[in-house]
Design an enzyme around this catalytic site. Structure first.
Site, PDB file in Angstrom:
ATOM      1  N   ASP A 132     -32.408 -25.810  -2.528  1.00 18.88           N
ATOM      2  CA  ASP A 132     -31.665 -24.744  -1.839  1.00 18.88           C
ATOM      3  C   ASP A 132     -30.200 -25.121  -1.619  1.00 18.88           C
ATOM      4  O   ASP A 132     -29.369 -24.272  -1.311  1.00 18.88           O
ATOM      5  CB  ASP A 132     -32.339 -24.380  -0.503  1.00 18.88           C
ATOM      6  N   LYS A 160     -26.878 -30.469  -9.215  1.00 13.61           N
ATOM      7  CA  LYS A 160     -28.109 -29.668  -9.365  1.00 13.61           C
ATOM      8  C   LYS A 160     -27.752 -28.236  -9.792  1.00 13.61           C
ATOM      9  O   LYS A 160     -28.447 -27.635 -10.613  1.00 13.61           O
ATOM     10  CB  LYS A 160     -28.907 -29.644  -8.058  1.00 13.61           C
TER      11      LYS A 160
END
Ligand code: NAD
Ligand code: DAU
Length: 349
Positions: A132, A160
């Site tokens: 997230d 990421k």
């Protein structure tokens, strides 16, 4: 026998995913590829290491020719990609190693997968496990959904986000079948004690100070690791192609409240006086670029695939504390040596 490659299976989340798949799917052969960095630990998988449908491969994702050779030999039909440099504080100390493993390592895997199957992707799937943190920081209200724009703030989350973009780009450009999930903070057994919860458990046991960054009001959404592993199994098998699913616990805690709760439960388990461990709390210099709050809206995976967390936070934390109490040798093995050097560098300021 279907050949599935799991990367990062000697790490925290990966070890739970490998165990679940090896035990559940006798018709799969699970190959666990891991470089065994400081975060990889084969002790995490001792209970399944002799299973006939399991093979460990020590390899580094950044070794392009090594990865290509493995794909040429095994022609993996499915890839569940978890291997990464995962700790935000280490990414602030050394961003380049995060770019190498998380971006270039992911590209090596994507290329090997694409070149092996040569556009015949029937029955194949590349699954990228993401975070997230790619969405950046929330204020006091609201949730991250699958439509939230990417806005990474740390070298870790930037790496990421970049790997997520490459996976999606290979889907668009080469029709490579993929799925991505973005999950909130995991906790549970085998969590490396550089992360908040296991670091505090270890320090409470050893009566060392509990470092809280800034004012402690930073907020995270916590999910028990085995619930994440269940979600990964479900998405791998039933998730729609080219989709993203957010995974979270609907379980937000301010860091200071979480650590106080941990202290309370640990005092009970250790037979210490109430309030004893709380005295170890020490406010320290904040993390640079510290994201204020993460909170996941996990309604898509719930509505489309029927997933929901199975463990309450109270149960999960109790199970986690019990695991660390029963596995103090595991904890002592990994907190000797290099960990001491990291700890001194990170917490001396
Ligand atoms: P971890 O640091 O515990 O484990 C990472 C594993 O990857 C280790 O076994 C390590 O040896 C291996 N690895 C690292 N570099 C490698 C390389 N170059 N080649 C091969 N193997 C290498 O991480 P984790 O917490 O288990 O996270 C796993 C994945 O899930 C990561 O991709 C992370 O971004 C993601 N994720 C983690 C969380 C969390 O709360 N921990 C939440 C959401 C997403
Ligand atoms: O949100 C998912 C992410 O959760 C994953 O992608 C990462 O791989 C994982 O490491 C985790 O990142 P965080 O930075 O949120 O986790 P960490 O345990 O390092 O920190 C949790 C919170 O606690 C964060 O607000 C920083 C704070 N903290 C952390 C440490 C290590 C402290 O206050 N003191 C500490 O000593």
């Amino acid at each position: 026998m279907k050949k599935i490659l799991v990367t990062g299976g000697a790490g925290f989340i990966g070890s739970h995913v490998v165990r679940l798949l090896v035990n559940k799917y006798e018709n799969y052969h699970i190959f666990n590829l891991d470089a065994l960095t400081y975060a990889g630990n084969l002790e995490n998988l001792q209970d399944i290491e002799n299973k006939s449908n399991y093979t460990f491969i020590k390899e580094d994702l950044t070794n392009e020719s090594g990865i290509n050779e493995l794909f040429e030999v095994h022609k993996f039909e499915g890839v569940i990609h978890l291997a990464a440099e995962s700790h935000v504080d280490r990414s602030i100390l050394d961003p380049l190693s995060f770019a190498k493993t998380n971006i270039l390592g992911t590209l090596n895997l994507l290329n090997a997968f694409k070149n092996t199957h040569k556009a015949d992707f029937t029955g194949k799937r590349f699954y990228h496990i993401s975070t997230d943190e790619v969405y950046g920081a929330l204020g006091d209200e609201g949730f991250f959904t699958e439509e939230t724009s990417y806005s990474p703030n740390s070298p870790y989350s930037a790496s990421k986000a970049s790997s997520d973009h490459f996976v999606r780009a290979y889907g668009e450009t080469y029709n490579l079948p993929f799925v991505i999930t973005n999950c909130s903070n995991n906790y549970g057994p085998n969590h490396f004690p550089e992360k908040l919860i296991p670091l505090c458990i270890n320090n409470i046991i050893k009566r060392k100070s509990l470092p809280i960054y800034g004012d402690g009001k930073f907020t995270r959404d916590w999910l028990y690791v085995i619930d994440h592993a269940r979600a990964i199994d479900l998405v791998f098998h039933e998730g729609k192609n080219a989709e993203t699913y957010n995974i979270g616990g609907f379980n937000e805690w301010k860091n200071i409240d979480l650590v106080k709760e941990l202290c309370k439960q640990m005092d009970e388990v250790l037979g210490r006086d109430e309030g004893e461990s709380e005295k170890l709390i020490t406010f320290v210099k904040d993390r640079p670029g510290h994201d204020l709050r993460y909170a996941i809206d996990a309604s898509k995976i719930n509505k489309e695939l029927g997933w929901e967390p199975s463990v309450t936070f109270k149960e999960g934390l109790a199970k986690t504390i019990a695991w660390y109490m029963d596995n103090q040798q595991w904890l002592n093995n990994i907190t000797s040596g290099d960990y001491q050097e990291y700890y001194k560098a990170q917490y001396r300021k």
